[in-house]
Design an enzyme around this catalytic site. Structure first.
Site, mmCIF file in Angstrom:
data_model
loop_
_atom_site.group_PDB
_atom_site.id
_atom_site.type_symbol
_atom_site.label_atom_id
_atom_site.label_comp_id
_atom_site.label_asym_id
_atom_site.label_seq_id
_atom_site.Cartn_x
_atom_site.Cartn_y
_atom_site.Cartn_z
ATOM 1 N N CYS A 175 -72.550 -26.806 -1.023
ATOM 2 C CA CYS A 175 -72.947 -27.580 -2.205
ATOM 3 C C CYS A 175 -73.865 -28.733 -1.801
ATOM 4 O O CYS A 175 -73.439 -29.659 -1.085
ATOM 5 C CB CYS A 175 -71.710 -28.097 -2.924
ATOM 6 N N CYS A 186 -72.738 -32.126 -3.287
ATOM 7 C CA CYS A 186 -71.563 -32.632 -2.559
ATOM 8 C C CYS A 186 -71.992 -33.340 -1.273
ATOM 9 O O CYS A 186 -71.484 -34.425 -0.947
ATOM 10 C CB CYS A 186 -70.618 -31.477 -2.229
#
Length: 270
Positions: free
Chosen positions: A150, A153
């Site tokens: 991600c 993230c």
């Protein structure tokens, strides 16, 4: 009258030898001499003789120059000997210096990583509180659902780390990887559809709100401060920004399984 300086007594004595010699050669008999009384006693002069502290004779300019050159040569020889025989520190001191230098370099590297925001998701996961412990230790909790692939993230990791370091004594910070099938039930329970997904729980484990995706750091910080202060609600309860789809985890899981299980190729039968 000639005067002779006496070096030993320091007195000025009249030279009587010249006068006596005149009496011996002169034609006048000794009987014809008449002694005339002096009207006053003549005081003899004195010479102050100051002896040097030592009995050595004073040096000339040439001798002083020679002495100076001798001292310079001696100093030069001493310096050359010191340069030829340097003093080396012992091995223990060298080891200590090397150890301190290594520790300083590691500390500098760590501080530079934090200053430049080079904090990874693995760093957050390593410092995270286990989920089971967070539900039972009586402190409010922030649960982050994330994945290594991600991008959002990874981008938010430095900001999350800074807030965590400031409030980790009062708030639990939990990291749950969506690629781990162990957390399938939690994914359904918290309704995770995009990551990063931050769920804010009170000290009883009840969810007060959630924040999803890329949002300003202040949103995350305000919610953490509310939890640490024991507020009944968080200021940002339902906020969604740009995120990565949680469904992408299935693609990654299938790719991982495909790499792990590769059926062997069968030779055709003749």
């Amino acid at each position: 009258m000639a005067v002779v300086a006496s070096r030993c007594t320091g007195l000025l004595l009249p030279d009587l030898r010249t006068s006596l010699a005149g009496f011996r050669r002169g034609s006048t008999p000794a009987s014809s001499l008449s002694l005339r009384p002096r009207r006053g006693r003549r005081r003899m002069g004195s010479l102050a003789c100051v002896a040097p502290p030592d009995s050595a004779e004073p040096q000339t300019d040439d001798q002083a120059t020679k002495d100076d050159s001798t001292e310079d040569k001696a100093e030069a020889n001493s310096t050359s000997q010191d340069a030829a025989n340097p003093i080396f520190p012992n091995k223990d001191l060298n080891r200590r210096i090397a150890l301190l230098s290594t520790i300083g370099a590691v500390g500098l590297f760590a501080s530079r990583r934090l200053d430049f925001g080079d904090v990874s998701l693995k760093d957050l996961a390593a410092n995270a509180t286990p989920y089971e412990e967070a539900l039972t230790n009586g402190k409010p909790t922030v649960v982050e659902f994330y994945a290594d692939w991600c991008e959002v993230c990874r981008e938010l990791a430095p900001d999350v780390y800074k807030v965590e370091q400031q409030y980790k004594d009062r708030v639990n910070f939990v990291m749950l990887n969506v690629d781990n099938t162990k957390w399938e039930q939690e994914l359904d329970e918290f309704g995770v559809e995009g990551i990063p997904h931050f769920a804010f729980l009170d000290k009883e484990g009840n969810e007060e709100g959630n924040v999803v995706g890329r949002l300003p750091k202040q949103y995350f910080l305000d919610n953490v401060v509310a939890l640490a202060s024991g507020e009944p609600t968080v200021p940002h309860a339902r906020v969604v920004g740009q995120f990565s789809s949680a469904e992408s985890r299935r693609v990654h899981q299938e790719a991982i399984l495909g790499c792990m299980v590769r059926p062997g190729r069968r030779e055709p039968k003749h």
